[in-house]
Design a protein around this motif. Structure first.
Motif, mmCIF file in Angstrom:
data_model
loop_
_atom_site.group_PDB
_atom_site.id
_atom_site.type_symbol
_atom_site.label_atom_id
_atom_site.label_comp_id
_atom_site.label_asym_id
_atom_site.label_seq_id
_atom_site.Cartn_x
_atom_site.Cartn_y
_atom_site.Cartn_z
ATOM 1 N N MET A 1 -77.659 -80.151 14.446
ATOM 2 C CA MET A 1 -77.780 -79.518 13.170
ATOM 3 C C MET A 1 -76.814 -78.354 13.001
ATOM 4 N N LYS A 2 -76.257 -77.852 14.083
ATOM 5 C CA LYS A 2 -75.354 -76.731 13.975
ATOM 6 C C LYS A 2 -74.015 -77.148 13.366
ATOM 7 N N ASP A 3 -73.678 -78.412 13.422
ATOM 8 C CA ASP A 3 -72.408 -78.890 12.886
ATOM 9 C C ASP A 3 -72.456 -79.136 11.383
ATOM 10 N N VAL A 4 -73.598 -79.115 10.777
ATOM 11 C CA VAL A 4 -73.734 -79.391 9.350
ATOM 12 C C VAL A 4 -73.377 -78.121 8.564
ATOM 13 N N GLU A 5 -72.502 -78.301 7.600
ATOM 14 C CA GLU A 5 -72.081 -77.169 6.781
ATOM 15 C C GLU A 5 -72.535 -77.416 5.351
ATOM 16 N N LEU A 6 -73.214 -76.477 4.784
ATOM 17 C CA LEU A 6 -73.709 -76.604 3.414
ATOM 18 C C LEU A 6 -72.907 -75.684 2.505
ATOM 19 N N ARG A 7 -72.526 -76.226 1.361
ATOM 20 C CA ARG A 7 -71.845 -75.407 0.357
ATOM 21 C C ARG A 7 -72.703 -75.398 -0.890
ATOM 22 N N ARG A 8 -72.798 -74.262 -1.442
ATOM 23 C CA ARG A 8 -73.611 -74.111 -2.640
ATOM 24 C C ARG A 8 -72.696 -74.164 -3.855
ATOM 25 N N ARG A 9 -73.018 -74.976 -4.834
ATOM 26 C CA ARG A 9 -72.251 -75.083 -6.067
ATOM 27 C C ARG A 9 -72.830 -74.136 -7.099
ATOM 28 N N VAL A 10 -71.930 -73.356 -7.693
ATOM 29 C CA VAL A 10 -72.354 -72.431 -8.733
ATOM 30 C C VAL A 10 -71.867 -73.007 -10.062
ATOM 31 N N PRO A 11 -72.796 -73.383 -10.956
ATOM 32 C CA PRO A 11 -72.383 -74.021 -12.209
ATOM 33 C C PRO A 11 -71.529 -73.111 -13.100
ATOM 34 N N VAL A 12 -71.768 -71.813 -13.097
ATOM 35 C CA VAL A 12 -70.983 -70.898 -13.922
ATOM 36 C C VAL A 12 -69.535 -70.856 -13.430
ATOM 37 N N ALA A 13 -69.344 -70.884 -12.120
ATOM 38 C CA ALA A 13 -67.992 -70.866 -11.562
ATOM 39 C C ALA A 13 -67.249 -72.151 -11.918
ATOM 40 N N THR A 14 -67.948 -73.275 -11.899
ATOM 41 C CA THR A 14 -67.330 -74.551 -12.262
ATOM 42 C C THR A 14 -66.913 -74.537 -13.733
ATOM 43 N N MET A 15 -67.778 -74.026 -14.600
ATOM 44 C CA MET A 15 -67.452 -73.956 -16.029
ATOM 45 C C MET A 15 -66.283 -72.994 -16.275
ATOM 46 N N ALA A 16 -66.253 -71.895 -15.558
ATOM 47 C CA ALA A 16 -65.154 -70.934 -15.712
ATOM 48 C C ALA A 16 -63.835 -71.551 -15.251
ATOM 49 N N LEU A 17 -63.851 -72.306 -14.165
ATOM 50 C CA LEU A 17 -62.645 -72.969 -13.671
ATOM 51 C C LEU A 17 -62.135 -73.985 -14.687
ATOM 52 N N ILE A 18 -63.034 -74.739 -15.288
ATOM 53 C CA ILE A 18 -62.636 -75.717 -16.302
ATOM 54 C C ILE A 18 -62.049 -75.002 -17.523
ATOM 55 N N GLY A 19 -62.686 -73.912 -17.953
ATOM 56 C CA GLY A 19 -62.191 -73.167 -19.109
ATOM 57 C C GLY A 19 -60.812 -72.572 -18.874
ATOM 58 N N VAL A 20 -60.599 -71.976 -17.721
ATOM 59 C CA VAL A 20 -59.294 -71.391 -17.401
ATOM 60 C C VAL A 20 -58.231 -72.485 -17.293
ATOM 61 N N SER A 21 -58.599 -73.632 -16.739
ATOM 62 C CA SER A 21 -57.646 -74.745 -16.625
ATOM 63 C C SER A 21 -57.238 -75.245 -18.011
ATOM 64 N N LEU A 22 -58.195 -75.393 -18.922
ATOM 65 C CA LEU A 22 -57.875 -75.841 -20.279
ATOM 66 C C LEU A 22 -57.006 -74.819 -21.007
ATOM 67 N N LEU A 23 -57.295 -73.548 -20.834
ATOM 68 C CA LEU A 23 -56.484 -72.507 -21.457
ATOM 69 C C LEU A 23 -55.055 -72.529 -20.903
ATOM 70 N N GLY A 24 -54.903 -72.715 -19.605
ATOM 71 C CA GLY A 24 -53.571 -72.795 -19.000
ATOM 72 C C GLY A 24 -52.792 -73.995 -19.501
ATOM 73 N N ILE A 25 -53.445 -75.141 -19.633
ATOM 74 C CA ILE A 25 -52.778 -76.339 -20.152
ATOM 75 C C ILE A 25 -52.358 -76.114 -21.599
ATOM 76 N N PHE A 26 -53.228 -75.474 -22.395
ATOM 77 C CA PHE A 26 -52.909 -75.184 -23.789
ATOM 78 C C PHE A 26 -51.691 -74.270 -23.881
#
Length: 131
Positions: A1-26
């Motif tokens: 069990m020590k080899d298992v790595e868990l990552r927590r997804r933050v929905p606000v961070a995902t939405m912010a990344l998508i928004g910044v990416s769309l603004l950069g493309i625009f």
């Protein structure tokens, strides 16, 4: 069990990344010229962003200040009025005693090129051994 790595997804961070990416493309599409945004639209929708938009776009005729655009409605040359402050309709130019003048042909003169002697090598700078 020590080899298992868990990552927590933050929905606000995902939405912010998508928004910044769309603004950069625009922004890239705007810089490439694929989309034009008139300055009048920016001034009507987001007036607080108008001056920044003008600086970003540069001094394009669509982004001229209101004072210059009002002077251009007079039917004259707005660029001349904006730069010099002269209204072309107010100028009166008359040519008095204008007579035709004969133009003499210009003689072809060959320029004299100075002749210089080739540079002589300095004996002290040579690589040959002395003596």
């Amino acid at each position: 069990m020590k080899d298992v790595e868990l990552r927590r997804r933050v929905p606000v961070a995902t939405m912010a990344l998508i928004g910044v990416s769309l603004l950069g493309i625009f922004q890239l599409v705007m810089l490439a010229g694929g989309y034009r945004l008139p300055a009048s639209t920016v001034k009507k929708t987001v007036p607080w962003l108008y001056d920044s938009f003008r600086r970003f776009v540069g001094e394009h005729p669509d982004t001229r200040p209101d004072s210059v655009s009002r002077s251009g409605e007079s039917g004259g040359n707005p660029a001349l009025e904006a730069v010099s402050g002269i209204n072309p309709e107010e100028l009166s130019v008359t040519l008095e005693a204008a007579e035709p003048v004969e133009i003499k042909p210009v003689e072809d003169v060959q320029p004299e090129l100075p002749v210089s002697e080739p540079e002589k090598e300095d004996l002290l700078d040579s690589d040959e051994p002395v003596g």
